[in-house]
Enzyme design. Structure first.
Site, PDB file in Angstrom:
ATOM      1  N   HIS A 122      39.063  33.409  44.953  1.00 57.41           N
ATOM      2  CA  HIS A 122      39.970  32.433  44.891  1.00 57.41           C
ATOM      3  C   HIS A 122      41.026  32.761  45.559  1.00 57.41           C
ATOM      4  CE1 HIS A 122      42.037  34.872  41.712  1.00 57.41           C
ATOM      5  NE2 HIS A 122      43.189  34.401  42.120  1.00 57.41           N
ATOM      6  N   ASP A 162      34.107  35.805  40.995  1.00 58.78           N
ATOM      7  CA  ASP A 162      35.380  35.919  41.868  1.00 58.78           C
ATOM      8  C   ASP A 162      35.393  36.941  42.847  1.00 58.78           C
ATOM      9  OD1 ASP A 162      37.817  35.003  42.743  1.00 58.78           O
ATOM     10  OD2 ASP A 162      38.978  35.276  40.960  1.00 58.78           O
ATOM     11  N   SER A 202      46.491  38.749  42.772  1.00 62.38           N
ATOM     12  CA  SER A 202      44.966  38.531  42.875  1.00 62.38           C
ATOM     13  C   SER A 202      44.450  39.233  44.094  1.00 62.38           C
ATOM     14  CB  SER A 202      44.785  37.179  43.104  1.00 62.38           C
ATOM     15  OG  SER A 202      45.094  36.370  42.023  1.00 62.38           O
TER      16      SER A 202
END
Length: 242
Positions: free
Chosen positions: A67, A107, A191
């Protein structure tokens, strides 16, 4: 569910907009000793300035969260202070084909460096899990340049780290995830960074669930993607052998 997933993904991205205060990063963390995590990679889009973390797994590959994909990503190896970044390296993003921003799971992304890294004390790789189903240490660590507070715009100039503890898989989520829960851990901007357990990158920071107190952080379980990783990290000549 798809809307919630999209929102929580965005919570772990951050835009380096002028005017942000720049104090601490990982929630409940401490400043990492300079160059003590030589595998850590700062990732930023050249135009949107959205940033993520990542980690060097071979001299020509960085691993991060899918992402985090943007159109013009650059990676900064051996980064310490994001106000004084080294020269960036262009990459070719390779997101896992099953990833969809509107749904949970898968992911994970590889970034192929257009110029391989020169490995040294400042820039180095981190080990990935072995193919065997080995036991993972519950005492782990996360790192990043993200926010100090889950609700406060305070991205870090310098790399920070925090100790976290894995929880039992039945309280986590899907089979391809690992989870930690507590007051310390990744926040917005973290992230794509590694979940390091026993010196091995076992997971990738994906998202956290704000419905739980303390927050539940979810990581992509790297070992579930061995075949895909192996296929894309073959030496170039092997990719064309029949």
């Amino acid at each position: 569910m798809s809307i919630r997933w999209h929102i929580t993904c965005l919570l772990l991205l951050r835009s380096c907009t002028p005017g942000f205060s720049t104090h601490d990063g990982i929630v409940g963390g401490k400043v990492s000793a300079p160059h003590s995590r030589p595998y850590m990679v700062y990732i930023r889009d050249k135009f949107t300035k959205q940033s993520c973390g990542g980690f060097l797994v071979r001299e020509d590959f960085v691993m991060t969260a899918a992402h985090c994909i943007q159109s013009n990503l650059m990676v900064y190896l051996g980064a310490g202070d994001t106000k004084h970044l080294p020269a960036g390296v262009d990459v070719d993003p390779i997101p896992y084909p099953g990833f969809n921003m509107k749904r949970k799971g898968h992911d994970i992304m590889l970034l192929k460096l257009k110029t391989p890294a020169n490995l040294n004390k400042i820039v180095s790789t981190i080990a990935l899990p072995k193919p065997e189903n080995e036991k993972i240490s519950k005492d782990c660590m996360v790192m990043g340049w993200g926010w100090q507070n889950y609700d406060q715009e305070s991205p870090s100039d310098v790399l920070k780290e925090a100790n976290v503890t894995l929880i039992d898989s039945e309280n986590c989520g899907t089979a391809d995830t690992l989870c930690t829960q507590g007051s310390a851990g990744p926040a917005q901007g973290d992230s794509g960074g590694p979940l390091v357990c026993g010196g091995v990158a076992q997971g990738i920071v994906s998202f956290y669930n704000t419905k739980t107190k303390p927050y539940l952080t979810v990581y992509t379980h790297i070992s579930h993607y061995f075949s895909w990783i192996h296929d894309h990290m073959k030496p170039t000549q092997q990719q064309y052998e029949t």
